[in-house]
Design an enzyme around this catalytic site. Structure first.
Site, PDB file in Angstrom:
ATOM      1  N   ASN A   9       0.765  -7.822   6.642  1.00  0.00           N
ATOM      2  CA  ASN A   9       1.317  -6.379   6.098  1.00  0.00           C
ATOM      3  C   ASN A   9       2.336  -6.873   5.034  1.00  0.00           C
ATOM      4  O   ASN A   9       3.555  -7.621   6.036  1.00  0.00           O
ATOM      5  CB  ASN A   9       1.485  -6.296   7.416  1.00  0.00           C
ATOM      6  CG  ASN A   9       2.080  -4.721   7.365  1.00  0.00           C
ATOM      7  OD1 ASN A   9       2.708  -4.235   6.311  1.00  0.00           O
ATOM      8  ND2 ASN A   9       1.328  -3.642   8.160  1.00  0.00           N
ATOM      9  N   ASP A  68       5.282  -6.625  18.089  1.00  0.00           N
ATOM     10  CA  ASP A  68       4.649  -5.331  17.943  1.00  0.00           C
ATOM     11  C   ASP A  68       5.273  -4.209  18.521  1.00  0.00           C
ATOM     12  O   ASP A  68       6.087  -4.316  18.763  1.00  0.00           O
ATOM     13  CB  ASP A  68       3.230  -5.625  18.970  1.00  0.00           C
ATOM     14  CG  ASP A  68       2.277  -4.986  18.899  1.00  0.00           C
ATOM     15  OD1 ASP A  68       1.596  -4.103  18.118  1.00  0.00           O
ATOM     16  OD2 ASP A  68       1.913  -4.516  20.273  1.00  0.00           O
ATOM     17  N   TYR A 157       3.479   5.673  11.056  1.00  0.00           N
ATOM     18  CA  TYR A 157       4.426   7.399  11.947  1.00  0.00           C
ATOM     19  C   TYR A 157       5.266   7.801  10.642  1.00  0.00           C
ATOM     20  O   TYR A 157       6.479   8.576  11.321  1.00  0.00           O
ATOM     21  CB  TYR A 157       4.113   6.919  13.128  1.00  0.00           C
ATOM     22  CG  TYR A 157       3.314   6.835  13.901  1.00  0.00           C
ATOM     23  CD1 TYR A 157       2.599   8.599  14.087  1.00  0.00           C
ATOM     24  CD2 TYR A 157       2.278   5.217  14.089  1.00  0.00           C
ATOM     25  CE1 TYR A 157       0.725   8.103  15.238  1.00  0.00           C
ATOM     26  CE2 TYR A 157       1.910   5.409  15.275  1.00  0.00           C
ATOM     27  CZ  TYR A 157       0.992   6.668  15.188  1.00  0.00           C
ATOM     28  OH  TYR A 157      -0.557   6.429  16.032  1.00  0.00           O
TER      29      TYR A 157
END
Length: 200
Positions: A9, A68, A157
């Site tokens: 990522n 995570d 988010y």
């Protein structure tokens, strides 16, 4: 110092490299030739992070850390939590769909309290010792879910999460500010202190 971050990522890699600075060379999964879809089937953030780190360590023998992150919303009983990236279902990480589902489920609920939590699992080659060293680091930032999206500089988010003490969402604050105050920044700060300041 060289260490693998078990991700491809680019957002995360950029964030981590900025936080750690030039004293640690952070390699991605692609950098070490790992193109596997590493399973994340744990029931907690800690289990998922350790699962990813363990996969790289066992298959490549390199010191590695994995993270995570979950968004925990009080009014939804802590959901989406460990399922944050796949909240709307499907195989990919569809941020728009995830945000739409979260906002729909919250509806007009006035309890918007939430927190982002990041857990980092570190596995280090420990000299000549047979067993590696295992460590975990946690970062938490409290805040609330906004009713509408705001800001464009972020991912996941970020457009609907406003951290306590700020008038804008993570996506509105910009990466420079977010990198200083985010859940990942706090977890990485603990990791960096450990890596650079001597192991406790």
């Amino acid at each position: 110092m060289q260490i693998v971050f078990a991700t491809n990522n680019e957002h995360k890699l950029s964030e981590i490299r900025q936080i750690l600075g030039g004293s640690v060379e952070v390699l991605s999964l692609a950098d070490i030739g790992c193109h596997a879809d590493i399973p994340e089937t744990g029931n907690t953030l800690e289990e998922n992070a350790m699962m990813k780190a363990r996969y790289v360590y066992d298959n490549y023998g390199l010191s590695v850390f994995a993270d995570d992150t979950g968004l925990e919303v009080d009014a939804l009983g802590g959901a989406p939590g460990v399922y944050s990236a796949r909240y709307a279902g499907g195989e990919g990480h569809d941020s728009e769909a995830n945000m739409a589902k979260l906002l729909a489920e919250l509806g007009e609920n006035n309890n918007r309290r939430a927190r982002f939590r990041t857990v980092i699992a570190l596995i280090e080659k420990d000299g000549e010792a047979a067993a590696p060293r295992l460590s975990t680091f946690e970062g938490v930032v409290e805040g609330e879910i906004t009713r509408t999206r705001s800001g464009s500089d972020g991912f996941g988010y970020d457009p609907i999460f406003r951290p306590d003490g700020y008038g804008e969402t993570f996506a509105g604050l910009g990466m420079e500010v977010k990198n200083k105050i985010s859940h990942r920044a706090r977890a990485v700060g603990k990791l960096a202190a450990y890596l650079l300041g001597g192991r406790g």
